[in-house]
Design an enzyme around this catalytic site. Structure first.
Site, PDB file in Angstrom:
ATOM      1  N   LYS A  69       7.122   2.405   1.740  1.00  0.00           N
ATOM      2  CA  LYS A  69       6.233   1.432   1.101  1.00  0.00           C
ATOM      3  C   LYS A  69       5.296   2.150   0.136  1.00  0.00           C
ATOM      4  CE  LYS A  69       5.782  -1.928   4.912  1.00  0.00           C
ATOM      5  NZ  LYS A  69       6.335  -3.092   4.216  1.00  0.00           N
ATOM      6  N   ARG A 111      13.682  -7.110  11.923  1.00  0.00           N
ATOM      7  CA  ARG A 111      14.857  -7.880  12.370  1.00  0.00           C
ATOM      8  C   ARG A 111      15.817  -6.995  13.159  1.00  0.00           C
ATOM      9  NH1 ARG A 111      15.950  -9.426   6.187  1.00  0.00           N
ATOM     10  NH2 ARG A 111      13.713  -9.101   6.254  1.00  0.00           N
TER      11      ARG A 111
END
Ligand code: BES
Ligand code: MN
Ligand code: ZN
Length: 495
Positions: A270, A344
């Site tokens: 990020k 996920r």
């Protein structure tokens, strides 16, 4: 853990008012009616309450607002809080009013003259929810907190009834405070191990708590979960918390939480700006923990199992690469396109494990899953995805009754096209369009069609930059109250 300020109810005693230190609060209706407590304070202060009611500004004020007078002449109190409250207030309005009082109060003690107010229990819950500070790492505040004996005393005509009514409500406040503590805690302190230790401590409340370590997870085949944590020195863990307050043979409700204690993005790193907020990426697990705490504290007559996947997403020489293919516990193979779509991967295995082991009557997962849900819904509503209208509507109703924003989003076969992989069964990202939906659609691949399921994307509501109705800025504890109510209304047996 931060401690709730003690709240107790006692029989109305108007003689105590003049000598009370700390703060004194009274109730006035929006049309200017004073109850006996407010009238007494009005006499002691030579008309201060009446002057407010007769002022030009008063008609413009709304139920739920607080007007504070510092050092009111005639009282020993440091402040007089006049709470404008309609006698017709519903529970959520009463809570907001209680929260407004807590905000005015700060760290002081409070004596609230509630007379015979019907919603005094919800006023107390609002007070408890808003009376929260995360100052574990502020040295001056820590010294001060060590010798504070602040309390809230609510005078009421029926103190025993109110004390009984408020008890299960304060369990919710304590659960929400736990969630906030976990979400606010930085990642060098709340490691996967520290998180698991805090959950193990809840055995004291009667919960059964198991910690599955990396060897056990490998044995179970939770490879997509392990693939997220493999770049970190903190070991991945799954913690299973069981509350068995219901009938012995009743299938449980399963709550599943994403517990990424820090999300750097991994090899798909990020950007630096704002990365510090990724200490909150265990928010789903935090809500599961806080809800289990609330259920145990109020001894809910239901079977509920909470499962959290605790991992840290770090880049390293051993980290998962973009392009890697991993076989999930279910057997479905996943191509990792972006290591920053890690939530996920964690949930896929925990959802599958929850169903294989517990055959739950319903399953709800919570996750700070996508930035896209913040683009779609902002910070006022969590995204709600479900394969079961009845369960979903029951949840939406519970959330609305608790004043927690929730908005249903679609699922649909068409979105599966976006997560088809060239070389594996599915890939872990579907690009920018419908980012929150493709994430939910990915999760649904690990939900059995017969399991009623809700996915809650709480990326926008778990941590906020400004005060909410019930929490100071920072972690909100969103979801503990709604889930607690859902359990009460839908999973609790009569016995
Ligand atoms: N933890 C983030 C989502 C998030 C973003 C939570 C902002 C709270 C605030 C999640 O793991 C993530 O990085 N999602 C990616 C997915 C993308 C790579 C498909 C995102 O939303 O950008
Ligand atoms: Mn991520
Ligand atoms: Zn994440």
């Amino acid at each position: 853990m931060s401690r709730l300020t003690p709240i107790r109810f006692k029989a109305t005693d108007l003689d105590e008012i003049a000598a009370t230190k700390g703060r004194v609060a009274v109730l006035v209706t929006p049309d200017g009616k004073l109850d006996p407590g407010a009238r007494r304070v009005n006499r002691l202060t030579k008309g201060a309450v009446a002057r407010l009611v007769e002022s030009e500004g008063f008609p413009k004020m709304e139920s739920g607002q607080v007007v504070s007078l510092a050092w009111p002449a005639g009282l020993a109190a440091e402040a007089l809080d006049i709470l404008i409250l309609s006698r017709q207030s519903d529970p959520v309005q009463a809570r907001k009013a209680g929260a407004a009082l807590a905000k005015a109060k700060g760290t002081a003690s409070l004596m609230l003259l509630a007379g015979n107010a019907r919603q005094a229990d919800n006023l107390a819950l609002g007070l408890a929810l808003r009376d929260y500070r995360f100052d574990a790492h502020k040295t001056a505040e820590q010294e001060e907190a060590a010798d504070t004996s602040a309390e809230v005393v609510i005078h009421h005509t029926r103190p025993d009834d109110m004390a009984a009514a408020v008890e299960p409500l304060l369990a919710v406040a304590e659960g929400a405070h736990m969630t906030r503590d976990l979400v606010n805690e930085p990642a060098n302190i709340l490691t996967t191990t520290d998180f698991a230790d805090r959950l193990v401590e809840m055995r004291d409340l009667g919960l059964t708590v198991e910690v599955l370590d990396e060897d056990k997870l490998a044995e179970l085949g939770m490879r997509t979960l392990l693939s997220v944590g493999q770049g970190s020195d903190s070991p991945s863990k799954v913690v299973v918390m069981q509350w068995n307050g219901g009938a012995q043979d009743a299938a449980p409700l399963a709550l599943v939480g994403k517990g990424v204690v820090f999300d750097t993005g991994g090899i798909s790193l990020k950007p630096a700006a704002g990365m510090e907020d990724m200490t909150m990426d265990m928010g789903g697990a935090g809500v599961v923990a806080g809800t289990m705490r609330a259920l145990a504290l109020r001894k809910a007559k239901a079977n509920v199992v909470g499962l959290v996947g605790l991992v840290e997403n770090m880049p390293s020489g051993n980290a998962t690469r973009p392009g890697d293919v991993i076989r999930s516990m279910k057997g479905t193979t996943v191509e990792v396109i972006n290591t920053d779509a890690e939530g996920r991967l964690v949930l896929a295995d925990v959802l599958w494990y929850a169903q294989e082991r517990f055959k739950p009557a319903g399953m709800i997962d919570l996750a700070t899953l996508t930035g896209a849900i913040i683009i779609g819904l902002g910070h006022d509503n969590a995204g709600v995805f479900s394969n079961d209208d009845a369960l979903c509507n029951a949840f939406l109703k519970a959330a609305s009754a608790e004043g927690e924003g929730a908005w249903r989003m679609p699922l649909g076969k068409g979105y599966d096209e976006l997560i088809k992989s060239r070389i594996a069964d599915i890939k872990n990202t579907g690009g920018r369009p419908a980012g929150s939906i493709t994430a939910a659609q990915f999760l649904q691949r690990f939900v059995k069609p017969e399991t009623p399921w809700i996915h809650l994307d709480i990326a926008g509501v778990a941590l906020v930059k400004s005060d909410t109705d019930f929490a100071p800025k920072g972690a909100t504890g969103w979801g503990v109250a709604a889930l607690n109510r859902l359990v009460r209304d839908r999973f609790e047996s009569e016995t």
